[in-house]
Write a protein that holds these residues in place. Structure first.
Motif, mmCIF file in Angstrom:
data_model
loop_
_atom_site.group_PDB
_atom_site.id
_atom_site.type_symbol
_atom_site.label_atom_id
_atom_site.label_comp_id
_atom_site.label_asym_id
_atom_site.label_seq_id
_atom_site.Cartn_x
_atom_site.Cartn_y
_atom_site.Cartn_z
ATOM 1 N N ASN A 97 0.817 -1.212 0.000
ATOM 2 C CA ASN A 97 0.000 0.000 0.000
ATOM 3 C C ASN A 97 0.852 1.265 0.000
ATOM 4 O O ASN A 97 1.843 1.341 0.697
ATOM 5 C CB ASN A 97 -0.903 0.027 1.237
ATOM 6 C CG ASN A 97 -1.919 -1.078 1.238
ATOM 7 O OD1 ASN A 97 -2.257 -1.626 0.200
ATOM 8 N ND2 ASN A 97 -2.406 -1.426 2.401
ATOM 9 N N ASN A 98 0.467 2.247 -0.753
ATOM 10 C CA ASN A 98 1.026 3.588 -0.769
ATOM 11 C C ASN A 98 2.421 3.718 -1.375
ATOM 12 O O ASN A 98 2.987 4.800 -1.367
ATOM 13 C CB ASN A 98 1.022 4.201 0.638
ATOM 14 C CG ASN A 98 -0.340 4.128 1.283
ATOM 15 O OD1 ASN A 98 -0.593 3.225 2.055
ATOM 16 N ND2 ASN A 98 -1.218 5.045 0.951
ATOM 17 N N VAL A 99 2.994 2.663 -1.897
ATOM 18 C CA VAL A 99 4.341 2.746 -2.470
ATOM 19 C C VAL A 99 4.339 3.608 -3.722
ATOM 20 O O VAL A 99 5.246 4.434 -3.905
ATOM 21 C CB VAL A 99 4.917 1.348 -2.764
ATOM 22 C CG1 VAL A 99 6.200 1.448 -3.562
ATOM 23 C CG2 VAL A 99 5.168 0.611 -1.468
ATOM 24 N N ASP A 100 3.364 3.459 -4.576
ATOM 25 C CA ASP A 100 3.317 4.261 -5.799
ATOM 26 C C ASP A 100 3.231 5.749 -5.471
ATOM 27 O O ASP A 100 3.915 6.564 -6.095
ATOM 28 C CB ASP A 100 2.147 3.844 -6.692
ATOM 29 C CG ASP A 100 2.339 2.469 -7.304
ATOM 30 O OD1 ASP A 100 3.507 2.055 -7.481
ATOM 31 O OD2 ASP A 100 1.338 1.812 -7.594
ATOM 32 N N ASP A 101 2.400 6.103 -4.488
ATOM 33 C CA ASP A 101 2.307 7.506 -4.063
ATOM 34 C C ASP A 101 3.647 8.001 -3.533
ATOM 35 O O ASP A 101 4.072 9.118 -3.821
ATOM 36 C CB ASP A 101 1.242 7.677 -2.978
ATOM 37 C CG ASP A 101 -0.163 7.449 -3.494
ATOM 38 O OD1 ASP A 101 -0.378 7.550 -4.728
ATOM 39 O OD2 ASP A 101 -1.053 7.178 -2.671
ATOM 40 N N PHE A 102 4.317 7.159 -2.760
ATOM 41 C CA PHE A 102 5.622 7.500 -2.207
ATOM 42 C C PHE A 102 6.632 7.749 -3.329
ATOM 43 O O PHE A 102 7.359 8.752 -3.312
ATOM 44 C CB PHE A 102 6.101 6.373 -1.293
ATOM 45 C CG PHE A 102 7.529 6.456 -0.861
ATOM 46 C CD1 PHE A 102 7.970 7.487 -0.048
ATOM 47 C CD2 PHE A 102 8.449 5.495 -1.253
ATOM 48 C CE1 PHE A 102 9.298 7.568 0.363
ATOM 49 C CE2 PHE A 102 9.776 5.557 -0.851
ATOM 50 C CZ PHE A 102 10.197 6.597 -0.043
ATOM 51 N N LEU A 103 6.662 6.866 -4.311
ATOM 52 C CA LEU A 103 7.625 6.997 -5.405
ATOM 53 C C LEU A 103 7.330 8.222 -6.280
ATOM 54 O O LEU A 103 8.251 8.808 -6.857
ATOM 55 C CB LEU A 103 7.665 5.721 -6.243
ATOM 56 C CG LEU A 103 8.240 4.493 -5.521
ATOM 57 C CD1 LEU A 103 8.061 3.242 -6.356
ATOM 58 C CD2 LEU A 103 9.702 4.700 -5.144
ATOM 59 N N MET A 104 6.075 8.636 -6.366
ATOM 60 C CA MET A 104 5.734 9.852 -7.110
ATOM 61 C C MET A 104 6.061 11.102 -6.285
ATOM 62 O O MET A 104 6.378 12.151 -6.838
ATOM 63 C CB MET A 104 4.255 9.848 -7.499
ATOM 64 C CG MET A 104 3.963 8.834 -8.573
ATOM 65 S SD MET A 104 2.297 8.823 -9.297
ATOM 66 C CE MET A 104 1.240 9.513 -8.089
ATOM 67 N N TYR A 105 6.017 10.994 -4.979
ATOM 68 C CA TYR A 105 6.304 12.095 -4.061
ATOM 69 C C TYR A 105 7.794 12.475 -4.087
ATOM 70 O O TYR A 105 8.150 13.649 -4.006
ATOM 71 C CB TYR A 105 5.869 11.659 -2.657
ATOM 72 C CG TYR A 105 6.496 12.353 -1.494
ATOM 73 C CD1 TYR A 105 5.983 13.555 -1.014
ATOM 74 C CD2 TYR A 105 7.580 11.789 -0.828
ATOM 75 C CE1 TYR A 105 6.540 14.182 0.089
ATOM 76 C CE2 TYR A 105 8.154 12.408 0.269
ATOM 77 C CZ TYR A 105 7.631 13.604 0.721
ATOM 78 O OH TYR A 105 8.187 14.211 1.812
ATOM 79 N N VAL A 116 9.117 15.033 -6.832
ATOM 80 C CA VAL A 116 8.414 16.310 -6.767
ATOM 81 C C VAL A 116 8.737 17.062 -5.476
ATOM 82 O O VAL A 116 9.151 18.219 -5.505
ATOM 83 C CB VAL A 116 6.881 16.093 -6.885
ATOM 84 C CG1 VAL A 116 6.124 17.387 -6.703
ATOM 85 C CG2 VAL A 116 6.551 15.452 -8.220
ATOM 86 N N GLU A 117 8.556 16.392 -4.352
ATOM 87 C CA GLU A 117 8.715 17.054 -3.056
ATOM 88 C C GLU A 117 10.145 17.013 -2.527
ATOM 89 O O GLU A 117 10.574 17.931 -1.837
ATOM 90 C CB GLU A 117 7.779 16.416 -2.031
ATOM 91 C CG GLU A 117 6.316 16.526 -2.368
ATOM 92 C CD GLU A 117 5.786 17.947 -2.264
ATOM 93 O OE1 GLU A 117 6.280 18.708 -1.414
ATOM 94 O OE2 GLU A 117 4.889 18.290 -3.048
ATOM 95 N N LYS A 118 10.869 15.944 -2.810
ATOM 96 C CA LYS A 118 12.202 15.771 -2.248
ATOM 97 C C LYS A 118 13.321 15.977 -3.270
ATOM 98 O O LYS A 118 14.486 15.946 -2.922
ATOM 99 C CB LYS A 118 12.336 14.371 -1.630
ATOM 100 C CG LYS A 118 11.345 14.090 -0.514
ATOM 101 C CD LYS A 118 11.520 15.003 0.648
ATOM 102 C CE LYS A 118 12.289 14.319 1.734
ATOM 103 N NZ LYS A 118 12.489 15.142 2.909
ATOM 104 N N ASN A 119 12.939 16.146 -4.543
ATOM 105 C CA ASN A 119 13.899 16.381 -5.617
ATOM 106 C C ASN A 119 14.925 15.253 -5.754
ATOM 107 O O ASN A 119 16.102 15.495 -6.011
ATOM 108 C CB ASN A 119 14.589 17.738 -5.427
ATOM 109 C CG ASN A 119 15.204 18.237 -6.701
ATOM 110 O OD1 ASN A 119 14.715 17.944 -7.790
ATOM 111 N ND2 ASN A 119 16.289 18.978 -6.574
ATOM 112 N N TYR A 120 14.480 14.015 -5.577
ATOM 113 C CA TYR A 120 15.373 12.868 -5.727
ATOM 114 C C TYR A 120 15.677 12.647 -7.201
ATOM 115 O O TYR A 120 14.837 12.885 -8.062
ATOM 116 C CB TYR A 120 14.727 11.605 -5.148
ATOM 117 C CG TYR A 120 14.817 11.482 -3.652
ATOM 118 C CD1 TYR A 120 14.974 12.582 -2.823
ATOM 119 C CD2 TYR A 120 14.734 10.242 -3.051
ATOM 120 C CE1 TYR A 120 15.046 12.446 -1.449
ATOM 121 C CE2 TYR A 120 14.807 10.096 -1.669
ATOM 122 C CZ TYR A 120 14.967 11.207 -0.876
ATOM 123 O OH TYR A 120 15.047 11.067 0.485
#
Length: 97
Positions: A6-14, A17-21
């Protein structure tokens, strides 16, 4: 049947965008999540976010060292991936302490 935590796809999209990885880090984290999910499935562990424990994560890291001879650099990235995901889930209120 595809297994997804659960929530891995959201994490990988975050992350970009948010952390500039970087793309390289994203590829590494995506691979690391695949390894973690494969570990959970192979040991009949739940893929539900609320069922994950620090003990399970420690066993995953041990499994990577013992059974797959993962090098220290990749191991540190996997640990970093798990920590970042935990922090993300706390920030998004998917889990609580």
């Amino acid at each position: 049947m595809e297994h997804r935590l659960n929530n891995v796809d959201d994490f990988l999209m975050y992350l970009p965008v948010e952390k500039n990885y970087s793309e390289n880090t994203l590829r590494g984290y995506t691979y690391d999540w695949g390894c973690y999910q494969k570990f959970l499935v192979s040991y009949n562990r739940s893929l539900e976010l609320t069922d994950l424990t620090t003990s399970t994560s420690r066993r995953f890291i041990q499994d990577q060292v013992i059974n797959y001879k993962v090098k220290p650099r990749a191991l540190h990235r996997r640990i970093s991936c798990l920590k970042s995901f935990s922090q993300y889930c706390l920030k998004e209120n998917y889990i609580s302490i």
